[in-house]
Motif scaffolding. Structure first.
Motif, PDB file in Angstrom:
ATOM      1  N   LEU A   1       2.973  13.588  12.321  1.00  0.00           N
ATOM      2  CA  LEU A   1       3.315  12.218  11.943  1.00  0.00           C
ATOM      3  C   LEU A   1       4.775  11.918  12.267  1.00  0.00           C
ATOM      4  CD1 LEU A   1       2.097   9.768  10.511  1.00  0.00           C
ATOM      5  CD2 LEU A   1       2.946  10.696   8.370  1.00  0.00           C
ATOM      6  N   ILE A   2       5.007  10.836  12.996  1.00  0.00           N
ATOM      7  CA  ILE A   2       6.387  10.411  13.262  1.00  0.00           C
ATOM      8  C   ILE A   2       6.723   9.335  12.233  1.00  0.00           C
ATOM      9  CG2 ILE A   2       7.950   9.360  14.953  1.00  0.00           C
ATOM     10  CD1 ILE A   2       5.982  10.523  17.101  1.00  0.00           C
ATOM     11  N   VAL A   3       7.674   9.664  11.371  1.00  0.00           N
ATOM     12  CA  VAL A   3       8.020   8.730  10.294  1.00  0.00           C
ATOM     13  C   VAL A   3       9.166   7.833  10.757  1.00  0.00           C
ATOM     14  CG1 VAL A   3       8.701   8.536   7.874  1.00  0.00           C
ATOM     15  CG2 VAL A   3       7.387  10.509   8.655  1.00  0.00           C
ATOM     16  N   PRO A   4       8.985   6.522  10.697  1.00  0.00           N
ATOM     17  CA  PRO A   4      10.067   5.629  11.143  1.00  0.00           C
ATOM     18  C   PRO A   4      11.295   5.770  10.244  1.00  0.00           C
ATOM     19  CG  PRO A   4       8.033   4.420  10.708  1.00  0.00           C
ATOM     20  CD  PRO A   4       7.816   5.796  10.220  1.00  0.00           C
ATOM     21  N   GLU A   5      12.450   5.607  10.840  1.00  0.00           N
ATOM     22  CA  GLU A   5      13.708   5.721  10.105  1.00  0.00           C
ATOM     23  C   GLU A   5      13.770   4.661   9.003  1.00  0.00           C
ATOM     24  OE1 GLU A   5      18.253   5.613  11.381  1.00  0.00           O
ATOM     25  OE2 GLU A   5      16.892   6.362  12.931  1.00  0.00           O
ATOM     26  N   GLY A   6      14.211   5.077   7.831  1.00  0.00           N
ATOM     27  CA  GLY A   6      14.392   4.120   6.735  1.00  0.00           C
ATOM     28  C   GLY A   6      13.145   3.908   5.896  1.00  0.00           C
ATOM     29  N   LEU A   7      12.067   4.627   6.208  1.00  0.00           N
ATOM     30  CA  LEU A   7      10.835   4.469   5.431  1.00  0.00           C
ATOM     31  C   LEU A   7      10.595   5.734   4.607  1.00  0.00           C
ATOM     32  CD1 LEU A   7       8.389   2.502   5.024  1.00  0.00           C
ATOM     33  CD2 LEU A   7       7.159   3.896   6.649  1.00  0.00           C
ATOM     34  N   GLU A   8      10.510   5.554   3.281  1.00  0.00           N
ATOM     35  CA  GLU A   8      10.275   6.703   2.403  1.00  0.00           C
ATOM     36  C   GLU A   8       8.769   6.834   2.181  1.00  0.00           C
ATOM     37  OE1 GLU A   8      10.732   7.846  -2.256  1.00  0.00           O
ATOM     38  OE2 GLU A   8      12.018   6.245  -1.499  1.00  0.00           O
ATOM     39  N   LEU A   9       8.256   8.035   2.428  1.00  0.00           N
ATOM     40  CA  LEU A   9       6.811   8.246   2.248  1.00  0.00           C
ATOM     41  C   LEU A   9       6.543   8.864   0.884  1.00  0.00           C
ATOM     42  CD1 LEU A   9       5.565   9.624   5.680  1.00  0.00           C
ATOM     43  CD2 LEU A   9       5.628   7.280   4.857  1.00  0.00           C
ATOM     44  N   ILE A  10       5.578   8.319   0.160  1.00  0.00           N
ATOM     45  CA  ILE A  10       5.163   8.908  -1.113  1.00  0.00           C
ATOM     46  C   ILE A  10       3.748   9.409  -0.900  1.00  0.00           C
ATOM     47  CG2 ILE A  10       4.842   8.511  -3.584  1.00  0.00           C
ATOM     48  CD1 ILE A  10       6.664   6.019  -3.257  1.00  0.00           C
TER      49      ILE A  10
ATOM     50  N   VAL B   1      -6.180   8.536   7.216  1.00  0.00           N
ATOM     51  CA  VAL B   1      -6.657   7.421   8.041  1.00  0.00           C
ATOM     52  C   VAL B   1      -6.154   7.618   9.469  1.00  0.00           C
ATOM     53  CG1 VAL B   1      -6.699   5.793   6.121  1.00  0.00           C
ATOM     54  CG2 VAL B   1      -4.661   5.959   7.524  1.00  0.00           C
ATOM     55  N   SER B   2      -6.779   6.945  10.405  1.00  0.00           N
ATOM     56  CA  SER B   2      -6.373   7.078  11.800  1.00  0.00           C
ATOM     57  C   SER B   2      -5.120   6.240  12.081  1.00  0.00           C
ATOM     58  CB  SER B   2      -7.505   6.608  12.709  1.00  0.00           C
ATOM     59  OG  SER B   2      -7.754   5.248  12.431  1.00  0.00           O
ATOM     60  N   ALA B   3      -4.451   6.547  13.155  1.00  0.00           N
ATOM     61  CA  ALA B   3      -3.290   5.776  13.653  1.00  0.00           C
ATOM     62  C   ALA B   3      -2.250   5.509  12.566  1.00  0.00           C
ATOM     63  CB  ALA B   3      -3.766   4.458  14.267  1.00  0.00           C
ATOM     64  N   LEU B   4      -2.004   6.536  11.722  1.00  0.00           N
ATOM     65  CA  LEU B   4      -1.057   6.322  10.620  1.00  0.00           C
ATOM     66  C   LEU B   4       0.363   6.040  11.145  1.00  0.00           C
ATOM     67  CD1 LEU B   4      -0.753   6.210   7.575  1.00  0.00           C
ATOM     68  CD2 LEU B   4      -0.309   8.652   7.564  1.00  0.00           C
ATOM     69  N   GLY B   5       0.743   6.734  12.226  1.00  0.00           N
ATOM     70  CA  GLY B   5       2.086   6.528  12.792  1.00  0.00           C
ATOM     71  C   GLY B   5       2.306   5.080  13.188  1.00  0.00           C
ATOM     72  N   GLN B   6       1.303   4.507  13.828  1.00  0.00           N
ATOM     73  CA  GLN B   6       1.390   3.109  14.273  1.00  0.00           C
ATOM     74  C   GLN B   6       1.492   2.169  13.072  1.00  0.00           C
ATOM     75  OE1 GLN B   6      -1.866   3.110  17.175  1.00  0.00           O
ATOM     76  NE2 GLN B   6      -1.111   1.103  17.740  1.00  0.00           N
ATOM     77  N   ARG B   7       0.707   2.475  12.040  1.00  0.00           N
ATOM     78  CA  ARG B   7       0.725   1.624  10.840  1.00  0.00           C
ATOM     79  C   ARG B   7       2.086   1.709  10.161  1.00  0.00           C
ATOM     80  NH1 ARG B   7      -5.173   1.173   9.095  1.00  0.00           N
ATOM     81  NH2 ARG B   7      -6.206   2.741  10.333  1.00  0.00           N
ATOM     82  N   LEU B   8       2.642   2.948  10.079  1.00  0.00           N
ATOM     83  CA  LEU B   8       3.934   3.101   9.410  1.00  0.00           C
ATOM     84  C   LEU B   8       5.021   2.356  10.175  1.00  0.00           C
ATOM     85  CD1 LEU B   8       3.838   6.857   8.331  1.00  0.00           C
ATOM     86  CD2 LEU B   8       3.404   4.844   6.943  1.00  0.00           C
TER      87      LEU B   8
ATOM     88  N   GLY C   1      -8.398  -3.855  16.073  1.00  0.00           N
ATOM     89  CA  GLY C   1      -8.524  -3.308  17.425  1.00  0.00           C
ATOM     90  C   GLY C   1      -7.423  -2.277  17.608  1.00  0.00           C
ATOM     91  N   ALA C   2      -6.557  -2.501  18.602  1.00  0.00           N
ATOM     92  CA  ALA C   2      -5.474  -1.558  18.848  1.00  0.00           C
ATOM     93  C   ALA C   2      -4.205  -1.978  18.126  1.00  0.00           C
ATOM     94  CB  ALA C   2      -5.223  -1.487  20.350  1.00  0.00           C
ATOM     95  N   ARG C   3      -4.295  -3.080  17.361  1.00  0.00           N
ATOM     96  CA  ARG C   3      -3.070  -3.647  16.787  1.00  0.00           C
ATOM     97  C   ARG C   3      -2.980  -3.437  15.279  1.00  0.00           C
ATOM     98  NH1 ARG C   3      -4.378  -9.493  18.459  1.00  0.00           N
ATOM     99  NH2 ARG C   3      -6.474  -8.683  18.324  1.00  0.00           N
ATOM    100  N   PRO C   4      -1.826  -2.985  14.795  1.00  0.00           N
ATOM    101  CA  PRO C   4      -1.659  -2.890  13.343  1.00  0.00           C
ATOM    102  C   PRO C   4      -1.304  -4.257  12.750  1.00  0.00           C
ATOM    103  CG  PRO C   4       0.224  -1.911  14.482  1.00  0.00           C
ATOM    104  CD  PRO C   4      -0.660  -2.473  15.536  1.00  0.00           C
ATOM    105  N   VAL C   5      -1.936  -4.609  11.659  1.00  0.00           N
ATOM    106  CA  VAL C   5      -1.689  -5.917  11.031  1.00  0.00           C
ATOM    107  C   VAL C   5      -1.455  -5.704   9.534  1.00  0.00           C
ATOM    108  CG1 VAL C   5      -2.723  -8.172  10.498  1.00  0.00           C
ATOM    109  CG2 VAL C   5      -3.207  -7.086  12.677  1.00  0.00           C
ATOM    110  N   LEU C   6      -0.416  -6.320   9.013  1.00  0.00           N
ATOM    111  CA  LEU C   6      -0.159  -6.205   7.579  1.00  0.00           C
ATOM    112  C   LEU C   6      -0.999  -7.232   6.827  1.00  0.00           C
ATOM    113  CD1 LEU C   6       3.539  -5.519   6.779  1.00  0.00           C
ATOM    114  CD2 LEU C   6       1.727  -3.983   7.404  1.00  0.00           C
ATOM    115  N   ALA C   7      -1.530  -6.815   5.671  1.00  0.00           N
ATOM    116  CA  ALA C   7      -2.343  -7.738   4.886  1.00  0.00           C
ATOM    117  C   ALA C   7      -1.959  -7.611   3.423  1.00  0.00           C
ATOM    118  CB  ALA C   7      -3.821  -7.390   5.059  1.00  0.00           C
ATOM    119  N   GLU C   8      -1.906  -8.749   2.764  1.00  0.00           N
ATOM    120  CA  GLU C   8      -1.614  -8.732   1.333  1.00  0.00           C
ATOM    121  C   GLU C   8      -2.933  -8.891   0.574  1.00  0.00           C
ATOM    122  OE1 GLU C   8       0.931 -11.892  -0.078  1.00  0.00           O
ATOM    123  OE2 GLU C   8       0.552 -11.318  -2.148  1.00  0.00           O
TER     124      GLU C   8
END
Ligand SMILES: Nc1ncnc2c1ncn2[C@@H]1O[C@H](COP(=O)(O)OP(=O)(O)OP(=O)(O)O)[C@@H](O)[C@H]1O
Ligand SMILES: [Mg+2]
Length: 457
Positions: free
Chosen positions: A435-444, A407-414, A304-311
């Motif tokens: 794209l707003i990249v969160p501090e401390g996250l390296e993008l490849i 993909v959509s909502a990449l900023g939220q996912r990051l 939905g509107a929520r980002p969820v991490l999945a393994e």
């Protein structure tokens, strides 16, 4: 008073004039039930009566510069994780809806915040589910102080409103909205019209009296708050309290917040003495994740509107059968076959003769293309027997030519990936918008799966 019969769907709330086996709106079978028409009485509703009462004055327009916004607009609930999800504390005059599965700990969370709230505020805890004695016993177990906390076992909304006008509390907790009923509405507590009407009245109480209201809501079998969808539109903030049946961890997420972001999550652990905040959720959520093991990769999907991490875990082994076995659990079977074919043709891995097993941890079902890249990586990692780095997550859709698509909502996912402690994230080269990249996250950034495989494995 005239009562005419209506039918409505218990799943989506759609109303129809006649009974049908299948709901025309949501397609569910055997969910249409009979309901007497909502209030055809000439009496005005409790909600509409309240707004015309002196002291509430919701009908008078105010010039914006006259509206007071003092520094005390927000206050801490005493639970850092809850404050974070609310956007930095609870807002005065707001209505927060807290939904969750049975026994997840909604009442426990609400009672625990009373311990801190009672220090500087008067709190009224109204329960339609438990007696005052039961609540007191729980409060004693949770070591909640009693001063400033008032309990009321009540299901009649009118009595609740009267109690609020008499006591004039600063915070009102209603457990739960499905047990409250308004005598003016001719339907059972928990029905769509009752839930809507009761929420409307509580909303007007919150705004009119500058009262902070926390309302507990039951969820339906899909996991959304039981009642009409419009309920979530009416309130200021919708929080979902979620957890795995076999785990002690509980996650609080904001599905909607008029006063803050919905990216934040709060993590708690249920212990004998109540809910304990978990300071490092990345460890908690992905607990048990094997370190340096081939065949696993983490992604972030939007629920939905929520980002969820999945393994995502994969096991790719040479097959002893003429027809290799393919099993997909928690992921669309057709899509996983497509990704295997792309991996063979575009990634250059000869996996056609291998058995392939795919599993999404935690009982999640991923139906989003954003999980493609992590799926491909976990399969390739298992095939090559080389692990994907532990601090790396992968997000991206894989096309049939092996290219990676935005993909959509990449900023939220990051933000979610970083929030849960990851330091690197593999994403498609081309992204949508700024794209707003969160501090401390390296993008490849990679443009196709061959490039991704050559960097990682
Ligand atoms: N005596 C106890 N000791 C330890 N844990 C308890 C005890 N009583 C309840 N719990 C925990 O609290 C949980 C129930 O919490 P709570 O009643 O707050 O849930 P709820 O979400 O309000 O449920 P409901 O939807 O039924 O109202 C139980 O599942 C259990 O984990
Ligand atoms: Mg409860």
């Amino acid at each position: 008073m005239k009562v005419k019969t209506l039918f409505y769907c218990t799943e989506c709330g759609n109303t129809t004039p006649k009974w049908q086996g299948k709901c025309p709106a949501c397609g569910a079978w055997n969910t249409i039930v009979e309901q007497p028409a909502e209030r055809v009485s000439s009496k005005s509703s409790l909600a509409s009566r309240r707004i015309t009462e002196p002291g509430i004055r919701m009908h008078q327009p105010k010039a914006m510069h006259e509206v007071e916004t003092t520094d005390e607009l927000r206050f801490c609930t005493g639970m850092g994780e809850l404050d974070r999800v609310l956007g930095g504390g609870a807002v005065k005059g707001s209505l927060v809806l807290v939904g969750g599965a049975p026994g997840i700990g909604k009442s426990t969370l609400m009672l625990q915040i009373c311990d801190n709230l009672c220090r500087f505020a008067t709190v009224l805890y109204v329960s339609g589910e438990e007696s005052e004695r039961q609540i007191k016993l729980r409060a004693e177990r949770l070591k909640v102080r009693g001063e400033g906390l008032y309990l009321l076992a009540e299901t009649n909304l009118e009595n609740l409103v009267d109690a609020v006008h008499t006591l004039k509390p600063d915070v009102l907790i209603v457990d739960s909205i499905q047990t409250m009923y308004n005598g003016d509405v001719n339907s059972a507590p928990g029905s769509i019209s009752q839930v809507k009407e009761c929420t409307m009245t509580l909303m007007q109480l919150a705004k009119g009296e500058n009262l902070t209201v926390f309302v507990i809501g039951h969820v339906n079998k899909e996991g959304s708050i039981a009642g009409p969808k419009v309920l979530e539109h009416m309130v200021d903030c919708v929080l979902y309290f979620e957890g795995e049946r076999h785990m002690a961890y509980r996650i609080l997420r904001a599905a909607k917040n008029r006063f803050g972001t919905t990216n934040e999550i709060g993590v708690f652990e249920m212990e004998d003495g109540g809910l304990v905040e978990v300071p490092n959720p990345s460890e908690a959520l992905l607990a048990g994740r094997p370190a340096d093991a081939p065949g696993t990769c983490v992604t972030c999907v939007m629920e939905g509107a929520r980002p969820v991490l999945a393994e995502i875990q994969a096991l790719v082994v040479p097959s002893s059968l003429g027809n290799p076995r393919r099993v997909s659990n928690g992921f669309d079977y057709g899509r996983s076959m497509l990704l295997l074919a792309v991996l063979e043709k575009r990634g250059g891995l000869l996996i056609g003769g291998c058995d392939a097993y795919l599993n999404v941890i935690g009982g999640l079902y991923l139906d989003e293309p954003a999980a493609d890249l992590a799926t491909v990586l976990s399969m390739a990692s298992s095939f090559r027997d080389r692990p994907v780095p532990n601090d790396l997550a992968a997000i991206g859709e894989v096309g049939l030519t092996g290219e990676l698509r935005a993909v959509s909502a990449l900023g939220q996912r990051l933000a979610e990936v970083r929030r849960l402690g990851f330091q690197k994230c593999l994403i498609p080269k081309r992204t949508q918008g700024k794209l707003i990249v969160p501090e401390g996250l390296e993008l490849i950034r990679v443009s196709n799966i061959r490039e991704a495989l050559s960097i990682l494995l």
